[in-house]
Each structure stands twice: as C-alpha cells, then as structure tokens.
Enzyme design. Structure first.
Site, short mmCIF file in Angstrom:
data_model
loop_
_atom_site.label_atom_id
_atom_site.label_comp_id
_atom_site.label_asym_id
_atom_site.label_seq_id
_atom_site.Cartn_x
_atom_site.Cartn_y
_atom_site.Cartn_z
N ASP A 1 16.25 -26.60 -17.32
CA ASP A 1 17.66 -26.93 -17.54
C ASP A 1 17.91 -27.42 -18.96
O ASP A 1 19.02 -27.33 -19.46
CB ASP A 1 18.11 -28.03 -16.56
CG ASP A 1 17.98 -27.62 -15.11
OD1 ASP A 1 17.48 -26.52 -14.85
OD2 ASP A 1 18.38 -28.41 -14.25
N GLU B 1 19.19 -18.18 -12.89
CA GLU B 1 19.07 -18.55 -11.48
C GLU B 1 20.47 -18.67 -10.89
O GLU B 1 21.33 -19.35 -11.43
CB GLU B 1 18.28 -19.85 -11.28
CG GLU B 1 18.79 -21.06 -12.03
CD GLU B 1 17.97 -22.30 -11.73
OE1 GLU B 1 16.79 -22.30 -12.11
OE2 GLU B 1 18.52 -23.24 -11.13
#
Length: 864
Positions: free
Chosen positions: A436, A518
């Site tokens: 992230d 994702e």
C-alpha cells in the site's frame, strides 16, 4: 552423479519449552528422550503438526479454532531430529540451509550451538551454516528452539483476509537441507537472457555463479557448464576462504549466443519453454560440487501508456495482466499436490498471473509450477507490515513499519536472500517492494542496490498502491517515492459488492483503466456442499455469527452487502439451499464483467488482479475456488471472461466486442448475436463477419433498443470460425432496470466499494418454466485420469438456464475434487445440444464409482 544435497524431512518431533527443563546442549545430544514429544512435519508450523496429531480436531469447522489456547504459543517450541551421515558425507564440507524459520531460533547440533537468535532471525531470511566441524559419521542430532513472532516483528500475516492462526505461524515452514561439497561449492547460479524482441532469432546468455572455497588452501580447477548439448568451461583459482563470482559471457563464449531460441511465454500466448543449466567444479582429483537451475529465455519490460499507467511487455508484446491474489493455507500446510492443482486451476481459468503478497509458498515448487504452466508471478511484501493494526506497533504514514536502521538492514537482507533464491524463475515478471505504501528511502536505496547487483532482468515496482491507500484510506492521490517516483499502478478497490456496469463506467477508482493491482466484486460464497463442510447444521440458516467467522476482518466480516444484492437482484433467499444456488449465479454475474471490462478496454487498461484467487481456510470471501478445491460460480465466470478469443457484452454502452488475445490475427470468423425475452422468444438475430488484429479489442455491434422487452432478458453470443464450427459462446441475463451507483458517496468513508442506489431486477428468472433435458454421458479411463463426456439436449421451447454439472462418488455423495470442466453453469437455447467434458484423477475416486449429477435453475428434476 553423487548427490550433493539431502532434505531433512524425517524423524522430526516438537515440544513446548514449558515442558522442557534442559537446554539446547542436552536436547541436541544423542540419547535425549523424546518419547513425550509430538511427531512433527517439516516444513510445517507448530499448530499444523499438533492438528495432524489430533491434539486439535477439525479446527476449520465452525468456530473450533477459538477453542485452541493461544497462550501456549507465546513461548518457544523445540523441534528436534536425527539424521545419519556415512563416512564419505561426514568427511566432506557440510553446510546446512534453513529457508524459512518463523520467527527467531537458536540452533544446536550434537550438543553445540551453531546459531543464536541474533543470527537466525526473520521469516524471510535464508540461513546457510558451515557445520563441518560439528558433524560425525553415523547419527547426528539437530535441535531448533523456535521463538514466536512478537508484536512489531516482520512476520507472516493475513491482513484482513481471514482470522489469524493461534500460533501466528511459528515454526519451520520451509525446507531444511544439507549440502555437501569437497571444499569448493557452487552457489547462487544465474542465467541472464537477452535478445532483440523485434527479431528474436538469437538470444545472448550470460551465466554467473559464486564459487566458495571452504578450505584453508588455494584450489585450482575447472568450472564446467552445460545447457542441453551446449558445453563450456573456464579455469578458476580460489585463494583460501575466497568467494568469487565467475561469469560466462556471450562475448567470451560464442556458443552462448543461441540461435532460434524457444522462448518462454505466458499462458495462452505460446509455450512456456524451459532450459536447464548444469554446473560442476572439478579439480585434479574430483568433482567438488554440482548445481543446476531451470530457466526460461524471455524478456520483460514495462512501459507507460498514453494515459500515464504502467503496463508490461513479455518478449516485446504488451500483455494484459489477468491475475488473482495467492494465499497459502492458514497453517502453511499446502502439499505439493495441492499446489499443482491450484496452478492447474489458474491455467484452466485462462488467467496468466498470480500475485503473491507476503505469501510466497512454503517451497519453490510453486515457482516451478508457474514456470512450467506459463503463469506470471508478482512477488512482493505484504501490507501486513504497513499498518499498525496488523503489525502491532506504530507505523510511518508514508513508509509503514520498516523505519529503524536495524529493521531496514533485516528486511533489505531478507529481500536480497529472496532475489538470489528466486531470480532464475521466468514466471516472476516484477519485484514489488511495497504494497500500500512505498519503502523508507534508506530501505529503498538498499533494495535498488541489490537489484542492480543481482537481477535487472525484470522491472522494479516500488509499490502496488501507487494511486491508492495512503494511511489506510483510499485516496485519489499518488503514493510517490522520493527515490523512484510513482509506481503508475493503482489500488483503489473495490473490495465489496460491485455490479457489472461499474467496471465500464467508473473512471476515478477501480474501473477498467490502468493496472488495478488488487480488486474484486466482493464476497464469493461457495456451493452448498462446501458451506455444509464449514458451518454446523444448526447454524446453516439464517446467516449468523458462525458465517461471519468464516468471512474477512473489519469491514469484511459480514455478508450483509452481498446478501442484500442477492435478495434485490434475484429475490430473497428462503433457506440455505436457495441462498447457495443464487449465490453461484451472483458470483458468476459479478466476476465475469470485471475481467471482460479490462479486456474490452485494453487500449487503456494494462492489468487487473482479482482479490483473491483462493482462501487460507474454508471461507465465504474473495475466492474463485475454496479450501476444498471446489470451484464456485466466479471460477467459471473468470474462465469465460478470460478466454483468449471471445465475444463479450459491454454493460455501459450495450455494445458487443470481439476480443483477441492471441499473437496472430483472426480472419473469416462470424459472430452470431441473439436476444431473447423471458419467455425465450427471439427478438433480435444478427450475424457479423469478423476480421480482427492480434492483441486487440474491437466493437462489432451496438444492440438496438427493445422498449417492450421483458424486465429480465437474455443475450446469446456465438463465435464461429472460418470452417463454420462454433468455437465459443457467452450467455448473459440482463435487466431493463439498470444498476445505478451512488458515485457521490465515494469519499464519505473508506470507499472499499461504491454504494448502489438501484439494483438490476432478475426476479423474473424465478418464473422461468421448468424444462426437461435429454442427457447422455460416458466415462473413459486413462492411466491416471478419468474423463466424462456429457451431451445435453434441450428439446423444449424454453431456455434451460444456468445448468450445473457435477461428478460425485456414488457412495459418498461428495463432489470429486479437483475437477476440470471445460465449461459449467451453462445455459441452453430451445432445441440446442451441447457437449461438455470434464476430467479428474482416478485416485480421487478409490472404492467408489463416479456418477453424473445435473442441476439447473429451472430443471424439472435432477438428471443423473
């Protein structure tokens, strides 16, 4: 040739340190009594061995996991084994390798400590120790004190995907190996391949390896190499204790310029051709060591498209990444057989990639399988280390938890260990060093130094977040590294229920543009048979906290959004059987358009990774097949969507597209497009001629409006080749009541999905007339596999909708798994006949007989 390595997988036992009074010196000495110890598998976690020995039964059923006391895993556990060496082995230089210890260890051999917890630390360190002076001919005893991970340790983790294992995966989770050499070893061989992608007639191979002299004498010899019939060698002299990098270059060895090389290609683009390199070092007396690696000749490049998004090329060809996220089993107990099945499933679904976020398989066979099957791999660290709630300590909002100098050194070395171990695998097309967030600048400098030194054959990606989840909140701001800039990929969700039209209409978040590393349309409830295996009978209906225990964490520990969508679209479920039946329809309907939208928009879309491929334990969330290896509706929706040559429907502009993923043009084909109302009456029929370029998506036809059509209606697409044979079909159920998304609500909270204002209406499906089918089938036996061929005829005048084919054991009544249907959840037009095949392993039907079961949305009764 004499074996130069052994895997230590036998005779292991384990015991809690709470039950042991003596230390490592005594435990690793011959004669120490272990009769009260528990037999252990290695590799395996502590809890996996306890479960295998029935100290805890069926932990994946219901909430049994809650009954396993976790305090027992807050103390170290000891692993112990003994192994025999013959005099010849004991007389060589002996090295012992540990590829995966979680999290720290003290290591003892024959009463001597050979490593402390300061040396053996980190789940992703690879440790190699010279134990020559400690081994003896005959019996040797090895003992490891495994110290569990603590809050703040960079250990294995499951983020918000599912519950955590009570032991936090402590144990020896990768192989322990012995390596023997006669003074000089061959370590870390690597084959770097390069060629002109425009004219790939010749590939240049550069081979490097490290030679290590473990003696106190100067050693001279010849390093010999072989690739098939291609032979080359070089004299080498090593000073006492010297470690030297030796290379064979194509300039020095012209034979390393290989003519007409067989290239390694991803799934559906060509053969994933492989080569083997064999190396040996020979002095005047003997061969001191032997090593071999398998490699592929392929070239990976990245590019930035006109919209500023990163994409990837393989062998000079742009490849739309169609992937799914991998997880290991919760107890890290995937077997070689289960790995083989899962990669076969990936290939069967026409996917070309898996993404490994922190879970990299407990042995390299996962990589071998991807190499052999043409499955690309995104390899990288997990966001588990980037968020305080998972890591267990405060984190930096930009860089996550790896910020202190000693942490940076540990993870940088861990990453280097993984690169040296895995870099020969052609399947790995990118190294991801952040999830992230981006790495701390000091850490990233070390990463880049390792890449430049050890592997420049595939791109470096500083984050899979890119535009995405900074500080745990998805934003439209880029996550930018001061060292390497923007990753130019995105992580903007969604992760929960998402209707088909979203993927075509969204232009700000997870829609079909750029590379979405994702994303998913939400939960994927498995078929009823799997639900019954994980949920106690008393809790099968209604959905309750036991179901939620088998969901994800935090925002994902619920099926509320999924169930609301199911009830709104298909009618409220009356019981668990009805819910599971409708769930497969919803799974298929939601999954197919995600992949198809990226296919249709491949001019601006470069990749999509379904979150996820599989589950760590029996689960309701983010899976194309479950822990029992049962495919769900999303599995077959993915398989259909990712066919390399197929027709699709754009939910936004109501246009039919032809997709060609092949590296060759397609000519003289035809598309047959038909529309039917809920009564199976044909209201539109059109044939369109097709000529389509390689790697392209082309609009064929915009469907005309049919204002008087029923609320629920059907679209049937058929692809016919130049010989007149049908080679593809795609069947949609659609609604005149359109899904309307609440895009205004995007940033009111963490937007893991976009709320829906209005749901499409498919409730008329419940009024479809019942149909009878004529079904014939036969089984054929091969040496190790069995095939069933099913011919289904729909003789009536009503569409036979969403037919589910199943092979079960006659006695057990259980589905034979794994199973590979060439198509499933199919629909047949009035008067249509379809032939479908499936295969399964003969060993999976021992002492039983396979029987065919056919279910469907509107079948009068099950046909056997």
């Amino acid at each position: 040739m004499t074996s130069f390595s052994n895997i230590l997988s036998e005779n292991w036992k384990l015991q809690s340190s709470e039950k042991i009074e003596l230390g490592g010196k005594e435990i690793s000495s011959p004669g120490y009594a272990t009769s009260e110890w528990v037999p252990a598998d290695v590799p395996a976690t502590v809890l996996a061995s306890l479960v295998k020995n029935h100290l805890y039964n069926d932990p994946y059923f219901g909430t049994n996991m809650k009954d396993i006391p976790s305090d027992q895993f807050k103390v170290p556990w000891w692993y112990r084994t003994n192994f025999d060496l013959d005099p010849g082995q004991a007389g060589k230089t002996v090295l012992i390798g540990f590829d995966g210890l979680n999290y720290k260890a003290t290591i003892w051999l024959n009463g001597q400590q050979i490593a402390t917890s300061k040396t053996a630390i980190g789940a992703y360190r690879r440790l190699k120790l010279n134990i020559t002076e400690y081994v003896v001919p005959g019996n040797n005893v090895l003992a490891l004190e495994i110290i569990p991970p603590q809050a703040g340790d960079f250990s294995i983790g499951f983020v918000d995907w599912n519950i955590d294992p009570p032991d936090n995966n402590m144990g020896i989770f990768r192989e322990v190996t012995l390596h023997f050499n006669c003074g000089v070893s061959i370590e870390n061989p690597f084959v770097n391949t390069d060629f002109n992608t425009e004219i790939p007639k010749q590939a240049a191979l550069t081979i490097t390896t490290e030679l290590v002299n473990y003696t106190n004498e100067t050693v001279s010899g010849i390093l010999k190499g072989a690739i098939d019939k291609l032979l080359f060698n070089k004299p080498v002299t090593l000073a006492p204790g010297e470690q030297k990098c030796v290379s064979f270059t194509p300039e020095e060895f012209l034979e390393l310029n290989i003519l007409n090389p067989a290239l390694w290609w991803p799934n559906n683009l060509g053969r994933p051709s492989l080569y083997k390199l064999e190396l040996l070092f020979e002095n005047s007396r003997e061969v001191t060591d032997f090593n071999e690696v398998v490699f592929g000749i392929r070239k990976v490049e990245d590019y930035i498209n006109e919209e500023g998004h990163r994409g990837f090329k393989i062998n000079g060809k742009k490849v739309l990444i169609k992937g799914a996220g991998w997880t290991d089993d919760l107890f890290l107990q995937d077997t070689h057989e289960s790995l083989e099945t899962q990669i076969a499933y990936v290939k069967h679904m026409n996917l070309n990639c898996i993404r490994l976020e922190g879970f990299w398989g407990k042995d390299p066979r996962l990589y071998d399988l991807c190499d052999r099957n043409g499955i690309l791999m995104m390899v990288g660290w997990s966001c588990h280390w980037e968020h305080e709630q998972y890591l267990g300590k405060p984190v930096d909002p930009l860089y996550g938890g790896i910020t202190e100098p000693e942490e940076i050194d540990l993870i940088a070395q861990s990453w280097e260990d993984q690169i040296l171990w895995l870099r020969n695998h052609p399947a790995i097309f990118v190294w991801n060093v952040g999830s992230d967030k981006v790495p701390h600048p000091e850490l990233e400098k070390k990463y880049i130094e390792s890449f430049n030194k050890y592997d420049t054959t595939r791109p470096y990606l500083n984050s899979t977040g890119g535009v995405g989840s900074e500080q745990g909140i998805i934003t439209d701001e880029e996550v930018i590294s001061e060292i390497s800039g923007s990753s130019r990929v995105k992580m903007l969700g969604p992760y929960a229920y998402t209707p088909p039209v979203y993927w075509y209409t969204d232009k700000k978040l997870g829609g079909a543009y750029g590379f979405n590393t994702e994303t998913c349309p939400g939960a994927n409830v498995p078929p009823l048979e799997s639900i019954k295996k994980m949920i106690p009978a008393a809790h099968l209906w209604p959905i309750d906290e036991i179901w939620e225990y088998h969901c994800g964490k935090n925002d994902f520990r619920t099926l509320d959004r999924y169930k609301k969508a199911l009830d709104e679209r298909y009618g409220e479920a009356t019981d668990v059987t009805d819910f599971a039946k409708k769930a497969q329809l919803l799974n298929y309907e939601l999954m197919r358009p995600m992949f198809e939208a990226f296919q249709a928009n491949k001019s601006i879309a470069t990749g999509v990774v379904q979150w996820m491929l599989n589950s760590a334990l029996p689960n309701m969330y983010w899976q194309l097949y479950d822990s029992y290896l049962m495919p769900n509706g999303a599995f077959y929706g993915t398989k259909k969507a990712c066919e390399p040559l197929h027709l699709l429907y754009n939910y936004d502009n109501h246009t039919i597209y032809i997709i060609n993923d092949h590296l060759h043009a397609v000519t003289n084909h035809r598309a047959h497009i038909r529309v039917f109302d809920i009564n199976s009456a044909e209201v539109f029929n059109k044939i369109v001629d097709i000529d389509i370029a390689e790697e392209s998506a082309t609009e064929l036809l915009k469907l005309p409006d049919h204002p008087d059509i029923s609320t629920t209606w059907f679209l049937d697409l058929r692809l016919v080749d130049d010989k007149g044979d049908e080679i593809g079909n795609n069947f949609y159920w659609l609604s005149t009541r359109k899904d309307i998304l609440d895009y205004e609500a995007e940033f009111e909270e963490w937007p893991f999905y976009t709320p829906t204002k209005v749901y499409a209406d498919y409730t008329q499906l419940q009024s479809l007339p019942e149909v009878n089918l004529n079904i014939n089938h036969y089984f054929e036996n091969a040496v190790d596999r069995q095939t069933v061929t099913v011919t289904i005829e729909n003789p009536g005048d009503c569409i036979a909708f969403f037919i589910d084919l199943n092979i079960s054991g006659e006695k057990s009544g259980q589905t034979i798994l794994p199973v590979f249907w060439d198509d499933n959840y199919i629909s047949l037009l009035p008067g249509e006949t379809r032939e479908v095949q499936a295969s399964f392993a003969v060993k999976d039907i021992v002492n039983d007989r396979p029987v065919l079961k056919v279910n469907g949305w509107n079948l009068k009764h099950n046909e056997n």
